[in-house]
Design an enzyme around this catalytic site. Sequence first.
Site, PDB file in Angstrom:
ATOM      1  CG  ASP A 290      -1.928   1.092   1.218  1.00 27.20           C
ATOM      2  OD1 ASP A 290      -2.434   1.418   0.135  1.00 27.20           O
ATOM      3  OD2 ASP A 290      -2.218   1.646   2.295  1.00 27.20           O
TER       4      ASP A 290
ATOM      5  CG  ASP B 202      -1.847   7.570   0.821  1.00 27.37           C
ATOM      6  OD1 ASP B 202      -0.899   8.355   0.696  1.00 27.37           O
ATOM      7  OD2 ASP B 202      -2.792   7.493   0.005  1.00 27.37           O
TER       8      ASP B 202
ATOM      9  CE  LYS C 153      -5.606  -1.003  -1.104  1.00 22.65           C
ATOM     10  NZ  LYS C 153      -4.418  -0.453  -0.446  1.00 22.65           N
TER      11      LYS C 153
ATOM     12  CG  ASP D 258      -2.190   1.963   6.427  1.00 18.95           C
ATOM     13  OD1 ASP D 258      -2.423   1.614   5.239  1.00 18.95           O
ATOM     14  OD2 ASP D 258      -2.773   2.920   6.965  1.00 18.95           O
TER      15      ASP D 258
END
Length: 280
Positions: A13, A15, A184, A209
Amino acid sequence: MSNHHAVECWLTDMDGVLVHEERAIPGAAEFLQALQETGRRFLVLTNNSIYTPRDLRARLQGSGIDIPEEAIWTSALATAQFLADQRAGGSAYVVGEAGLTTALHNVGYTMTERDPDYVVLGETRTYSFTAITRAIRLIEGGARFIATNPDVTGPSTEGPLPATGSIAALITAATGVKPYYVGKPNPLMMRSALNRIDAHSESTVMIGDRLDTDVRSGLEAGLRSILVLTGSTRPDQVDRYPFVPTRICDSIADVVPLVHELAPHPDDDVMGYGSHDEAV
């Protein structure tokens, strides 16, 4: 559970893993450098559909992270690929930004307000009441409803902003029609990413995250996963979920040694499953 497959490819990912509010997270540049030095295939994934890969590459460069735009896979690209597979050369009414419209144009889609095959909802920082009203009327008229991702909020320096999932909920409330989300946690986005770099799920790791999107989509696509604690999911939230990541790390900096260890010793089980305490 032991691992019998070397990690040949990495998905990560963006961010909360590599950057936070346009600043590189310590270890991000070193992680990407390690992937390139060891010849590992990789993709950087994002549910953000606002920007094109070229735009995102420029934004990452501003943070001190340099990767080719071909290594960036967005929910807009995954959505465009999905629609091209479903109905080649179709038409769409798009609520979104250049990242989404460019991706659809590149697969041969026509943008139209007259009897489109699909209403495609993406992320924008300037949602228009007029555009949302038009989308509602087109869906009521029979257009299929697609959304790039289900994220209800997005980050900003001032605090959370309404995102695609929030606007989709508004449209659903008005029409009674729920969208099909491509990004996602739909494992479809993971599978499209795997296909893009010719990777196999058993030899690929997903780093994220968020347990509810990154780890979940990796799990459902058959990937091992690493949760980093520099973004959305806090340590005290991990045990609330019915599933766990393969490994938990404080940050992407802790993943760098794994990349180097895997390169010269592909048969070692360095991604073995263990308790949370052992993994962190």
